[in-house]
Design an enzyme around this catalytic site. Structure first.
Site, PDB file in Angstrom:
ATOM      1  CD1 TRP A 102      -2.041  -2.177   2.143  1.00  0.00           C
ATOM      2  CD2 TRP A 102      -2.925  -1.366  -0.008  1.00  0.00           C
ATOM      3  NE1 TRP A 102      -3.207  -3.077   1.464  1.00  0.00           N
ATOM      4  CE2 TRP A 102      -3.767  -2.617   0.197  1.00  0.00           C
ATOM      5  CE3 TRP A 102      -3.473  -0.728  -1.221  1.00  0.00           C
ATOM      6  CZ2 TRP A 102      -4.481  -3.030  -0.665  1.00  0.00           C
ATOM      7  CZ3 TRP A 102      -4.159  -1.269  -1.811  1.00  0.00           C
ATOM      8  CH2 TRP A 102      -4.859  -2.263  -1.616  1.00  0.00           C
ATOM      9  CG  ASP A 172      -3.306   3.728   4.158  1.00  0.00           C
ATOM     10  OD1 ASP A 172      -4.489   3.750   4.746  1.00  0.00           O
ATOM     11  OD2 ASP A 172      -3.016   3.366   3.066  1.00  0.00           O
ATOM     12  CE  LYS A 196      -8.917  -3.016   4.089  1.00  0.00           C
ATOM     13  NZ  LYS A 196      -7.730  -2.214   3.498  1.00  0.00           N
TER      14      LYS A 196
HETATM   15  C1  LIG Z   1      -7.136  -1.992   2.295  1.00  0.00           C
HETATM   16  C2  LIG Z   1      -6.066  -0.796   2.275  1.00  0.00           C
HETATM   17  C3  LIG Z   1      -6.026   0.066   1.190  1.00  0.00           C
HETATM   18  C4  LIG Z   1      -6.996   0.186  -0.075  1.00  0.00           C
HETATM   19  O1  LIG Z   1      -8.011   0.668   0.260  1.00  0.00           O
HETATM   20  P1  LIG Z   1      -9.160   0.827  -0.866  1.00  0.00           P
HETATM   21  O2  LIG Z   1     -10.356   1.317  -0.173  1.00  0.00           O
HETATM   22  O3  LIG Z   1      -9.528  -0.512  -1.312  1.00  0.00           O
HETATM   23  O4  LIG Z   1      -8.620   1.640  -2.025  1.00  0.00           O
HETATM   24  C5  LIG Z   1      -5.067   1.123   1.436  1.00  0.00           C
HETATM   25  N1  LIG Z   1      -4.232   1.124   2.521  1.00  0.00           N
HETATM   26  C6  LIG Z   1      -4.354   0.194   3.443  1.00  0.00           C
HETATM   27  C7  LIG Z   1      -3.422   0.168   4.497  1.00  0.00           C
HETATM   28  C8  LIG Z   1      -5.198  -0.599   3.197  1.00  0.00           C
HETATM   29  O5  LIG Z   1      -5.432  -1.812   4.245  1.00  0.00           O
END
Ligand SMILES: *Cc1c(COP(=O)(O)O)cnc(C)c1O
Length: 360
Positions: A102, A172, A196
């Site tokens: 990511w 993030d 999540k």
């Molecule tokens: C799942 C995830 C993403 C991607 O998220 P989307 O909403 O599918 O774009 C990005 N960063 C992390 C840390 C994730 O766990």
């Protein structure tokens, strides 16, 4: 009805209380004669839903008044582009730490818009640790430094934030959102996809310090300009109304359990049950260095691909689903987000112990 224990990395389990409440309110939300799915995003009723979602989030995360809370769409992935467009606006430099896929995707996106540099990486050991950095690693004229706080695929987390000096930090937090207290004032912005830990898919939450808004590049699409959403209270266009409503229910659930301190305690307890088992097992082992272990995502392996596959298959049949690890790590991964009950982890560990006994 029987429900499985879902260890998916996302979308993932939601609290049963939340699902029940949503079901009960499906046809008629608080006596207004319609479902939240049907109502205008400009209605008074929806206005009260989005306002309470925001104020609950502010309360739980202790978000100061000089930060804006935005309810957006596009997922975390869309922010990979929005971040450079909004903030790479003085020196045009940004420093990224590569702790997994990511972070790498965010970095690759930023490179399209300016001078993005990877200042550290743990790619050499399949991202099984958080690379150590010091202030000197960051260019002090960079517009921002970027980390992925919890690495969903590899199961690492920043227990201590990197010292970036005066460089604003952006993180993030998709897979650790609301899992424990977080000092928002240490960041210029944190953000994450909701699927999540916060809500179903479709909602992305951005928490951003006001003073860094308003300098997006000229070509920035209106929908990616954070200032536009901040000025419109996330109602510049139609927001993901129903997902915001579920988000509100999840926030109420967290509050009812005692807030983020209580959530953290619960999450530490759950993770400890699993890590303790892995550390004592002769068949299974965790793949991450102990000091950087995530509370949310726990990758583990046996020494045999066949045994891994057998385990995943038998676990699924026993009601423990989505335990297959990411293809880049192999083996298994148990994502134990907020909504996973403690019994889910206890039962998984009991199942693993039995599997080990039968197969060794
Ligand atoms: C799942 C995830 C993403 C991607 O998220 P989307 O909403 O599918 O774009 C990005 N960063 C992390 C840390 C994730 O766990």
């Amino acid at each position: 009805m029987s429900r499985v224990y879902n260890f998916s990395a996302g979308p993932s389990m939601l609290p049963e209380e939340v699902l029940k409440k949503a079901a009960a309110e499906m046809l008629d939300y608080e006596g207004c004669g319609q479902s939240v799915m049907e109502m205008s995003h400009r209605s008074k009723v929806f206005e009260s839903i989005i306002k309470s979602a925001e104020s609950l989030l502010r309360e739980l995360m202790n978000i100061p008044d000089n930060y804006k809370v935005l309810f957006l769409q596009g997922g975390a992935t869309t922010q990979f582009a929005a971040i450079p467009m909004n903030f790479m606006n003085k020196s045009g430099k940004a420093d990224y730490i590569i702790t997994g896929q990511w972070a790498k995707k965010a970095f690759n996106e930023a490179k399209k818009y300016g001078d993005a540099v990877a200042v550290a990486s743990s790619a050499d050991e399949t991202f099984s640790y958080i690379p150590k950095t010091t202030r000197e690693d960051f260019r002090q004229d960079a517009d921002y430094a970027y980390i992925c706080m919890n690495n969903t695929i590899y199961g690492t987390v920043y227990h201590e934030l990197p010292d970036t000096g005066d460089v604003p930090l952006i993180a993030d937090i998709s897979s650790c959102f609301l899992s424990e207290p977080l000092d928002v004032t240490k960041f210029a912005m944190v953000y994450g996809g909701a699927q999540k830990n916060v809500a179903p898919a479709g909602l992305t939450i951005v928490i951003v310090r006001e003073d860094i808004l308003g300098n997006a590049r000229e070509y920035t699409p209106t929908m990616l300009d954070y200032k536009v959403h901040a000025d419109a209270g996330s109602l510049s266009n139609t927001p993901p109304c129903y997902t915001i409503y579920i988000c509100k229910l999840v926030l109420e659930w967290i509050k009812s359990l005692g807030g983020l301190e209580a959530m953290a305690e619960r999450n530490r307890k759950k993770a400890k049950i699993l890590y303790d088992f892995l550390d004592n097992s002769k068949m299974f082992r965790g793949t991450v260095v102990p000091e950087d272990r995530s509370l949310m995502n726990v990758p583990f392996v046996t020494d045999s691909d066949e045994l891994n596959a057998k385990f995943v298959k038998e676990a699924e049949a026993a009601g423990f689903v989505n335990l297959k690890g990411h293809r880049t790590v192999g083996g298994m991964r148990a994502s134990i987000y907020n909504a996973m009950p403690i019994e889910g982890v206890e039962k998984l560990v009991a199942f693993m112990a039995k599997f080990e006994e039968k197969n060794s």
